[in-house]
Design a protein around this motif. Structure first.
Motif, PDB file in Angstrom:
ATOM      1  N   VAL A 108       0.976  -1.320  -0.169  1.00  0.00           N
ATOM      2  CA  VAL A 108      -0.604  -0.217  -0.393  1.00  0.00           C
ATOM      3  C   VAL A 108       0.972   1.346  -0.046  1.00  0.00           C
ATOM      4  O   VAL A 108      -0.017   2.317   0.451  1.00  0.00           O
ATOM      5  N   PHE A 109       2.194   0.816   0.179  1.00  0.00           N
ATOM      6  CA  PHE A 109       3.412   2.339  -0.571  1.00  0.00           C
ATOM      7  C   PHE A 109       2.870   3.192  -1.832  1.00  0.00           C
ATOM      8  O   PHE A 109       1.980   2.494  -2.816  1.00  0.00           O
ATOM      9  N   PRO A 110       2.977   4.428  -1.224  1.00  0.00           N
ATOM     10  CA  PRO A 110       3.490   5.297  -0.403  1.00  0.00           C
ATOM     11  C   PRO A 110       2.275   5.732   0.532  1.00  0.00           C
ATOM     12  O   PRO A 110       2.517   5.745   1.110  1.00  0.00           O
ATOM     13  N   GLY A 111       0.861   4.670   0.310  1.00  0.00           N
ATOM     14  CA  GLY A 111      -0.069   5.016   1.258  1.00  0.00           C
ATOM     15  C   GLY A 111      -0.775   6.312   0.590  1.00  0.00           C
ATOM     16  O   GLY A 111      -0.691   6.426   0.542  1.00  0.00           O
ATOM     17  N   ALA A 122       1.945   3.006   6.582  1.00  0.00           N
ATOM     18  CA  ALA A 122       2.250   3.907   5.195  1.00  0.00           C
ATOM     19  C   ALA A 122       2.952   5.566   4.405  1.00  0.00           C
ATOM     20  O   ALA A 122       3.759   5.674   4.219  1.00  0.00           O
ATOM     21  N   ASP A 123       2.416   5.879   4.816  1.00  0.00           N
ATOM     22  CA  ASP A 123       1.700   7.512   4.360  1.00  0.00           C
ATOM     23  C   ASP A 123       2.846   7.903   5.565  1.00  0.00           C
ATOM     24  O   ASP A 123       3.549   9.021   5.321  1.00  0.00           O
ATOM     25  N   ALA A 124       2.792   7.897   6.476  1.00  0.00           N
ATOM     26  CA  ALA A 124       3.662   8.651   7.675  1.00  0.00           C
ATOM     27  C   ALA A 124       5.116   7.854   7.700  1.00  0.00           C
ATOM     28  O   ALA A 124       5.568   9.041   7.728  1.00  0.00           O
ATOM     29  N   VAL A 125       5.350   6.734   7.129  1.00  0.00           N
ATOM     30  CA  VAL A 125       6.473   6.489   7.519  1.00  0.00           C
ATOM     31  C   VAL A 125       7.388   7.455   5.692  1.00  0.00           C
ATOM     32  O   VAL A 125       8.177   7.529   5.557  1.00  0.00           O
ATOM     33  N   SER A 126       6.014   6.930   4.448  1.00  0.00           N
ATOM     34  CA  SER A 126       6.565   8.059   3.244  1.00  0.00           C
ATOM     35  C   SER A 126       6.844   9.164   3.616  1.00  0.00           C
ATOM     36  O   SER A 126       7.960   9.741   2.501  1.00  0.00           O
ATOM     37  N   ARG A 127       6.156   9.750   4.409  1.00  0.00           N
ATOM     38  CA  ARG A 127       5.872  10.675   4.206  1.00  0.00           C
ATOM     39  C   ARG A 127       7.271  12.216   5.396  1.00  0.00           C
ATOM     40  O   ARG A 127       7.633  12.692   5.037  1.00  0.00           O
ATOM     41  N   MET A 189       5.000  -1.625  -2.879  1.00  0.00           N
ATOM     42  CA  MET A 189       6.052  -2.548  -1.999  1.00  0.00           C
ATOM     43  C   MET A 189       6.309  -1.313  -1.460  1.00  0.00           C
ATOM     44  O   MET A 189       7.066   0.293  -2.092  1.00  0.00           O
ATOM     45  N   PHE A 190       7.187  -0.827  -0.492  1.00  0.00           N
ATOM     46  CA  PHE A 190       8.034   0.584   0.208  1.00  0.00           C
ATOM     47  C   PHE A 190       9.433   0.272  -0.514  1.00  0.00           C
ATOM     48  O   PHE A 190       9.438   1.227  -1.409  1.00  0.00           O
ATOM     49  N   ASP A 191       9.879  -0.793  -1.372  1.00  0.00           N
ATOM     50  CA  ASP A 191      10.942  -0.998  -2.177  1.00  0.00           C
ATOM     51  C   ASP A 191      10.940   0.572  -3.533  1.00  0.00           C
ATOM     52  O   ASP A 191      11.388   1.911  -3.722  1.00  0.00           O
ATOM     53  N   ILE A 192       9.564   0.402  -4.257  1.00  0.00           N
ATOM     54  CA  ILE A 192       9.776   0.600  -5.199  1.00  0.00           C
ATOM     55  C   ILE A 192       8.845   2.547  -5.217  1.00  0.00           C
ATOM     56  O   ILE A 192       9.522   3.176  -5.612  1.00  0.00           O
ATOM     57  N   THR A 193       8.613   2.942  -3.820  1.00  0.00           N
ATOM     58  CA  THR A 193       8.465   4.000  -3.201  1.00  0.00           C
ATOM     59  C   THR A 193       9.452   5.232  -2.969  1.00  0.00           C
ATOM     60  O   THR A 193      10.051   6.141  -3.167  1.00  0.00           O
ATOM     61  N   ALA A 194      10.945   4.055  -2.378  1.00  0.00           N
ATOM     62  CA  ALA A 194      11.752   4.645  -2.164  1.00  0.00           C
ATOM     63  C   ALA A 194      12.767   5.251  -3.457  1.00  0.00           C
ATOM     64  O   ALA A 194      13.329   5.485  -2.993  1.00  0.00           O
ATOM     65  N   GLN A 195      12.579   3.510  -3.828  1.00  0.00           N
ATOM     66  CA  GLN A 195      13.759   3.626  -5.060  1.00  0.00           C
ATOM     67  C   GLN A 195      13.338   5.229  -6.532  1.00  0.00           C
ATOM     68  O   GLN A 195      13.872   5.645  -6.842  1.00  0.00           O
ATOM     69  N   HIS A 196      11.557   5.093  -6.074  1.00  0.00           N
ATOM     70  CA  HIS A 196      11.033   6.449  -7.350  1.00  0.00           C
ATOM     71  C   HIS A 196      11.937   7.704  -6.762  1.00  0.00           C
ATOM     72  O   HIS A 196      12.001   8.464  -8.021  1.00  0.00           O
TER      73      HIS A 196
END
Lengths: 330, 330
Positions: A108-111, A122-127, A189-196
């Protein structure tokens, strides 16, 4: 107006910090406070370590707590943020998905700030946390019903430079296995958000089966090796001993490398992880529980390969994955 | 009138027999047919081997199938009956208890002909198969969330002669551990029914965690050793290699040897099974998932002892058993 996710302490203050990442309340549950550790030693690499993304993979949180114990003595520069338990609702239920909304946090990333609780985490971690790191280690494991070697993994990444840096970072764990995992279910996936965002992201798979003292020592050594490789900690990186061997290899696996049960029955594993097999070698046997004379069905290696994962002996339905094979990365 | 439980073939015919034990239908489900193997080589010991008593302990059925493969070549006298899966409903659901009636098969012996399905299975085994054996091996394991050494066990038995013969038989498996297990929840166990009839009954506990190829080879060797000790099979009994050692010891454990979680949290095991510990040695750590500063609680050995069982790293509630200790049998 809903409150925004935030930290209860200032990560930019030099030195040690402890507090919480606050995930705002929503329609489904109240506010969550996820414990966060931070050690800011100024200039240098900026690392985020997370665990407990899936609630039945407890190796990650335990290794995260072990690191927190010795980082204050060991870290020489840069900033390390550790969030041992991303999904406390999943952990308390020993469940891969969050029981409250049925969602898999790692899909569900980036949430969404206005979503259900898993999406809000996911939103809290991403932002809040992701912008503070250049490198992320998300500590997973393969789950309680599989045998799997201690591994640092990545999916294939389109950008060849980021791919090369990611594989190099994964190899820096010096675990028995570095794995490039090609599969089709990577959206969210968390990976995809971070890699972007151009970050180096390593997803560990800390073995499978029960979480025992000997295995935990291997996983902790792997993270320490990676911290040394990043330059955050001084010392000598060493391959840990796994099943009497001290070595590492880099493999790749694809969706077509899944071996499935040809019928319902009890699966008997005949091989162990990292075994080399030739085409036609016996990997496991499927036994009917209805009849002794109906006999059993052999499951054999479709090609020369290395056993990557093998399911525990258990009753399975037809067409369930019982083993994964892999081969050296080209 | 309900049909009586029966076998579909005659066990008294010399040589190899295969068929089913029929458990009659009841109000809750139809007739069950449990596959049975028999090898009758005339005079000699009469042995019954059962597996799959608990549906999430699949080591037993797999080892039973392995034995069936080589017994026709190896058995020289007597009669061996093998019933690999006692509780197919539990096995299909990967559940300790039978889902249909919620009962634990190993707490309803000798069973009831007019009872629910679990009671009818116990009744069929007690009335049809048990009278045909002088010795019973019921192949259990410790379940997927524990580390446990390969073991042959018995509870204390009031009759000292039967107790001595039972311990001797258990030691004949030459597994790393022979265990005399004192606990208070023995009513309705298969053991009790068999022992009341003067039979030697050994309950194996074939390790814990995932069911893997290396472990299965140890369990199979244990049963082969026991068949040699009984005189059913010729050959040399040998201690199998378990975690780089080839040895066996006989221990006892009591209800007071259970170590429990002092609070809710994630349990981190710090010891492995068969480790010797001194009083005060660290066995595990309990971590709060709510706060890093609340810290963690050490769980220590209450006395000099040997670690018998240790729980997998997992989230536990307060007062849950996380380890068992034991000491040499006096």
């Amino acid at each position: 107006m809903s409150k925004a996710p935030h930290l209860t302490f200032d990560l930019d203050t030099p030195g040690l910090g402890r507090g919480h990442l606050v995930v705002p309340a929503g329609a489904d549950c109240g506010e969550l406070s996820l414990p966060v550790f931070s050690l800011n030693k100024g200039e240098g690499p900026r690392l985020l370590v997370t665990g407990g993304n899936h609630g039945n993979e407890l190796e990650g949180p335990i290794v995260a707590w072990r690191i927190i114990k010795w980082l204050p003595e060991a870290q020489t520069c840069g900033r390390v943020i550790v969030l041992p338990v991303l999904n406390p609702l999943g952990v308390q239920a020993w469940s891969r998905n969050t029981p409250l909304d049925g969602l898999n946090l790692n899909r569900v990333f980036p949430g969404r700030a206005d979503g259900s609780v898993t999406q809000r985490i996911a939103d809290a971690v991403s932002r809040v946390l992701l912008p503070m790191a250049d490198t992320v280690f998300d500590l997973h494991s393969f789950g309680p019903t599989w045998d799997f070697p201690p591994a640092a993994t990545t999916h294939p990444i389109a950008d060849p430079d980021l791919m090369a840096r990611t594989v190099r970072m994964a190899e820096g764990f010096k675990l028995p296995l570095t794995l490039v995992w090609q599969h089709n279910d990577t959206a969210g996936m968390f990976d995809i958000t971070a890699q972007h965002q151009g970050k180096v992201f390593v997803c560990t798979e800390f073995g499978g089966g029960t979480v025992g003292a000997d295995s935990l020592a291997i996983y902790e050594a792997g993270v320490r090796n990676a911290l040394i490789a990043l330059g955050l900690v001084e010392g000598k990186a060493e391959y840990p001993t796994f099943r009497q061997q001290r070595s590492g290899q880099t493999l790749e696996t694809r969706p077509s490398d899944e071996l499935k049960s040809p019928a319902a029955g009890i699966f008997e594993p005949r091989r162990s992880v990292l075994d080399e097999v030739k085409q036609g070698d016996l990997i496991g046997i499927l036994h009917s529980i209805d009849s002794l004379s109906a006999g059993s069905i052999d499951i054999r290696a479709p090609e020369a390969s290395i056993v990557l994962a093998i399911a525990s002996g258990a009753h399975v339905e037809v067409n369930k994955v019982v083993a994964l094979i892999a081969r050296p990365l080209k």
